[in-house]
Scaffold this motif. Sequence first.
Motif, PDB file in Angstrom:
ATOM      1  N   GLN A  15      25.180  52.101   2.196  1.00 18.56           N
ATOM      2  CA  GLN A  15      25.125  52.538   0.802  1.00 18.56           C
ATOM      3  C   GLN A  15      25.631  53.965   0.648  1.00 18.56           C
ATOM      4  OE1 GLN A  15      24.641  50.932  -1.925  1.00 18.56           O
ATOM      5  NE2 GLN A  15      24.233  48.987  -0.901  1.00 18.56           N
ATOM      6  N   LEU A  16      25.359  54.801   1.674  1.00 18.05           N
ATOM      7  CA  LEU A  16      25.908  56.161   1.622  1.00 18.05           C
ATOM      8  C   LEU A  16      27.435  56.132   1.611  1.00 18.05           C
ATOM      9  CD1 LEU A  16      23.677  58.335   3.986  1.00 18.05           C
ATOM     10  CD2 LEU A  16      24.141  58.708   1.559  1.00 18.05           C
ATOM     11  N   LEU A  17      28.017  55.249   2.442  1.00 21.58           N
ATOM     12  CA  LEU A  17      29.477  55.123   2.466  1.00 21.58           C
ATOM     13  C   LEU A  17      29.990  54.628   1.124  1.00 21.58           C
ATOM     14  CD1 LEU A  17      32.212  55.082   3.917  1.00 21.58           C
ATOM     15  CD2 LEU A  17      31.681  52.760   4.676  1.00 21.58           C
ATOM     16  N   LEU A  18      29.304  53.633   0.562  1.00 20.63           N
ATOM     17  CA  LEU A  18      29.710  53.111  -0.744  1.00 20.63           C
ATOM     18  C   LEU A  18      29.628  54.212  -1.806  1.00 20.63           C
ATOM     19  CD1 LEU A  18      30.548  50.554  -2.277  1.00 20.63           C
ATOM     20  CD2 LEU A  18      28.129  50.117  -2.713  1.00 20.63           C
ATOM     21  N   GLY A  19      28.547  55.014  -1.741  1.00 18.29           N
ATOM     22  CA  GLY A  19      28.423  56.116  -2.681  1.00 18.29           C
ATOM     23  C   GLY A  19      29.511  57.148  -2.510  1.00 18.29           C
ATOM     24  N   LEU A  20      29.884  57.413  -1.254  1.00 20.88           N
ATOM     25  CA  LEU A  20      30.943  58.391  -0.989  1.00 20.88           C
ATOM     26  C   LEU A  20      32.286  57.883  -1.508  1.00 20.88           C
ATOM     27  CD1 LEU A  20      31.165  61.157   0.326  1.00 20.88           C
ATOM     28  CD2 LEU A  20      31.709  60.029   2.491  1.00 20.88           C
ATOM     29  N   THR A 252      30.648  67.767  -8.054  1.00 22.71           N
ATOM     30  CA  THR A 252      29.755  66.862  -8.773  1.00 22.71           C
ATOM     31  C   THR A 252      30.175  65.416  -8.582  1.00 22.71           C
ATOM     32  OG1 THR A 252      29.455  68.606 -10.420  1.00 22.71           O
ATOM     33  CG2 THR A 252      28.696  66.413 -11.009  1.00 22.71           C
ATOM     34  N   GLY A 253      31.462  65.151  -8.560  1.00 22.04           N
ATOM     35  CA  GLY A 253      31.938  63.783  -8.361  1.00 22.04           C
ATOM     36  C   GLY A 253      31.456  63.203  -7.041  1.00 22.04           C
ATOM     37  N   PHE A 254      31.668  63.944  -5.942  1.00 20.15           N
ATOM     38  CA  PHE A 254      31.211  63.459  -4.638  1.00 20.15           C
ATOM     39  C   PHE A 254      29.683  63.401  -4.589  1.00 20.15           C
ATOM     40  CE2 PHE A 254      35.504  64.727  -3.234  1.00 20.15           C
ATOM     41  CZ  PHE A 254      35.844  63.597  -2.515  1.00 20.15           C
ATOM     42  N   GLY A 255      29.023  64.442  -5.109  1.00 19.26           N
ATOM     43  CA  GLY A 255      27.566  64.505  -5.047  1.00 19.26           C
ATOM     44  C   GLY A 255      26.910  63.361  -5.810  1.00 19.26           C
ATOM     45  N   LEU A 256      27.385  63.079  -7.005  1.00 23.74           N
ATOM     46  CA  LEU A 256      26.771  62.007  -7.800  1.00 23.74           C
ATOM     47  C   LEU A 256      27.061  60.632  -7.212  1.00 23.74           C
ATOM     48  CD1 LEU A 256      27.251  63.268 -11.460  1.00 23.74           C
ATOM     49  CD2 LEU A 256      25.184  63.259 -10.067  1.00 23.74           C
ATOM     50  N   GLY A 257      28.214  60.482  -6.568  1.00 21.64           N
ATOM     51  CA  GLY A 257      28.485  59.223  -5.878  1.00 21.64           C
ATOM     52  C   GLY A 257      27.457  58.971  -4.788  1.00 21.64           C
ATOM     53  N   ILE A 258      27.131  60.022  -4.031  1.00 20.05           N
ATOM     54  CA  ILE A 258      26.119  59.882  -2.964  1.00 20.05           C
ATOM     55  C   ILE A 258      24.733  59.623  -3.562  1.00 20.05           C
ATOM     56  CG2 ILE A 258      24.944  61.140  -1.123  1.00 20.05           C
ATOM     57  CD1 ILE A 258      27.624  62.530  -0.558  1.00 20.05           C
ATOM     58  N   VAL A 259      24.393  60.341  -4.642  1.00 26.09           N
ATOM     59  CA  VAL A 259      23.100  60.111  -5.303  1.00 26.09           C
ATOM     60  C   VAL A 259      22.997  58.670  -5.791  1.00 26.09           C
ATOM     61  CG1 VAL A 259      21.742  60.690  -7.357  1.00 26.09           C
ATOM     62  CG2 VAL A 259      22.744  62.508  -5.974  1.00 26.09           C
ATOM     63  N   GLU A 260      24.087  58.174  -6.357  1.00 21.81           N
ATOM     64  CA  GLU A 260      24.101  56.792  -6.843  1.00 21.81           C
ATOM     65  C   GLU A 260      23.878  55.810  -5.690  1.00 21.81           C
ATOM     66  OE1 GLU A 260      26.898  54.764 -10.138  1.00 21.81           O
ATOM     67  OE2 GLU A 260      27.877  55.103  -8.215  1.00 21.81           O
ATOM     68  N   GLY A 261      24.533  56.077  -4.545  1.00 26.53           N
ATOM     69  CA  GLY A 261      24.369  55.208  -3.380  1.00 26.53           C
ATOM     70  C   GLY A 261      22.948  55.217  -2.861  1.00 26.53           C
ATOM     71  N   LEU A 262      22.330  56.414  -2.774  1.00 24.22           N
ATOM     72  CA  LEU A 262      20.951  56.501  -2.292  1.00 24.22           C
ATOM     73  C   LEU A 262      19.985  55.825  -3.258  1.00 24.22           C
ATOM     74  CD1 LEU A 262      20.858  60.170  -0.909  1.00 24.22           C
ATOM     75  CD2 LEU A 262      20.836  58.026   0.390  1.00 24.22           C
ATOM     76  N   THR A 263      20.274  55.932  -4.559  1.00 27.26           N
ATOM     77  CA  THR A 263      19.412  55.265  -5.545  1.00 27.26           C
ATOM     78  C   THR A 263      19.421  53.761  -5.334  1.00 27.26           C
ATOM     79  OG1 THR A 263      19.970  57.015  -7.112  1.00 27.26           O
ATOM     80  CG2 THR A 263      18.910  55.056  -8.007  1.00 27.26           C
ATOM     81  N   LYS A 264      20.572  53.212  -4.942  1.00 29.09           N
ATOM     82  CA  LYS A 264      20.652  51.769  -4.697  1.00 29.09           C
ATOM     83  C   LYS A 264      19.787  51.357  -3.503  1.00 29.09           C
ATOM     84  CE  LYS A 264      25.186  51.016  -6.747  1.00 29.09           C
ATOM     85  NZ  LYS A 264      26.610  50.741  -6.520  1.00 29.09           N
ATOM     86  N   VAL A 265      19.563  52.292  -2.578  1.00 26.29           N
ATOM     87  CA  VAL A 265      18.734  51.985  -1.418  1.00 26.29           C
ATOM     88  C   VAL A 265      17.249  52.048  -1.769  1.00 26.29           C
ATOM     89  CG1 VAL A 265      18.096  52.724   0.912  1.00 26.29           C
ATOM     90  CG2 VAL A 265      20.478  52.826   0.190  1.00 26.29           C
ATOM     91  N   PHE A 266      16.841  53.143  -2.435  1.00 28.32           N
ATOM     92  CA  PHE A 266      15.406  53.383  -2.631  1.00 28.32           C
ATOM     93  C   PHE A 266      14.871  52.835  -3.957  1.00 28.32           C
ATOM     94  CE2 PHE A 266      16.766  56.704   0.370  1.00 28.32           C
ATOM     95  CZ  PHE A 266      15.866  56.446   1.395  1.00 28.32           C
ATOM     96  N   TYR A 267      15.712  52.754  -4.990  1.00 26.02           N
ATOM     97  CA  TYR A 267      15.232  52.240  -6.265  1.00 26.02           C
ATOM     98  C   TYR A 267      16.422  51.600  -7.002  1.00 26.02           C
ATOM     99  CZ  TYR A 267      12.419  51.979 -10.523  1.00 26.02           C
ATOM    100  OH  TYR A 267      11.718  51.518 -11.606  1.00 26.02           O
ATOM    101  N   PRO A 268      16.849  50.416  -6.580  1.00 27.08           N
ATOM    102  CA  PRO A 268      18.081  49.804  -7.103  1.00 27.08           C
ATOM    103  C   PRO A 268      18.092  49.640  -8.621  1.00 27.08           C
ATOM    104  CG  PRO A 268      17.237  48.583  -5.214  1.00 27.08           C
ATOM    105  CD  PRO A 268      16.181  49.572  -5.568  1.00 27.08           C
ATOM    106  N   GLU A 269      16.903  49.445  -9.213  1.00 29.71           N
ATOM    107  CA  GLU A 269      16.858  49.219 -10.666  1.00 29.71           C
ATOM    108  C   GLU A 269      17.401  50.419 -11.446  1.00 29.71           C
ATOM    109  OE1 GLU A 269      14.398  48.876  -8.591  1.00 29.71           O
ATOM    110  OE2 GLU A 269      13.717  46.798  -8.631  1.00 29.71           O
TER     111      GLU A 269
END
Length: 295
Positions: A15-20, A252-269
């Motif tokens: 998911q981190l890779l997907l977010g990146l 911000t673009g790279f950072g938010l992509g990673i945040v989005e990926g981590l959110t899918k891991v810990f709280y997908p909703e």
Amino acid sequence: MFELLGIPPQALFGQLLLGLINGSFYALLSLGLAVIFGLLNIINFSHGAQYMMGAFFAWMGLTYLGIPYWGALILVPIAVGATGVLLERLMISRLYHLDHLYGLLLTFGLALILQGLFRNQFGVSGLPYSIPSQLSGGQNLGFMFLPNYRAWVVLASLVVCFGTWFAIERTRLGAYLRAATENPTLVGAFGINVPRMITLTYGFGVALAAFAGVLAAPIYSVNPNMGADLIIVVFAVVVIGGMGSILGAILTGFGLGIVEGLTKVFYPEASSVAIFVIMAIVLLVKPAGLFGRAA
């Protein structure tokens, strides 16, 4: 099985890779928007459609002309950027003395026209675009499998983003460009063709969107809605980073992509709204954005 923060490492790093990767596209597209808004004061809502054009031009080049991926990566941004130059000369240049809202409405209308034209011609079904043979396969890193093409997308995005930042913020050409947007009369007195510089800047911003489109073509299906699905998120990235901030758009673009990926891991909703929640918080705390300057 070994777990990291209660999550299997393959799932976490996947998911981190997907977010990146998503962050790479956010950064490239928000960078183009930031260049155009920061230097020309135009809110380019057609940016998503120009990203879609990049993917379609790559597909058409391969299908009808036999132009391979590597050729498309160079030729497509030039071709789509040329349409941006034409657009700036014929329409957008007439709006510089008006309120930002007029530029937003014009480019929004252009986006709808472009999407409609491609939808009528190609339909809404996704068109396939193969990964180039040199980038097929992947690397087994032990804790995860890294596809070569996705690694290439991240690397290419980093090089283009920080190369653009360096050119604008650290070179004499970038200094002339920034000065031309502040005081075009003074810069013109030094013999610099300011209108041509402004036109080429818009074309460069559009070319960045097209470059992102070519990179995206082998990952996502090429379809007329691919830009419309992304443009709202990209605008949120630009707002969070600070409207017109080049470095803010990239980080911000790279950072938010990673945040989005981590959110899918810990709280997908919450993954589909995480960026907009962050945008609301940033607007409340710092309305100019994380890297923006208050007017």
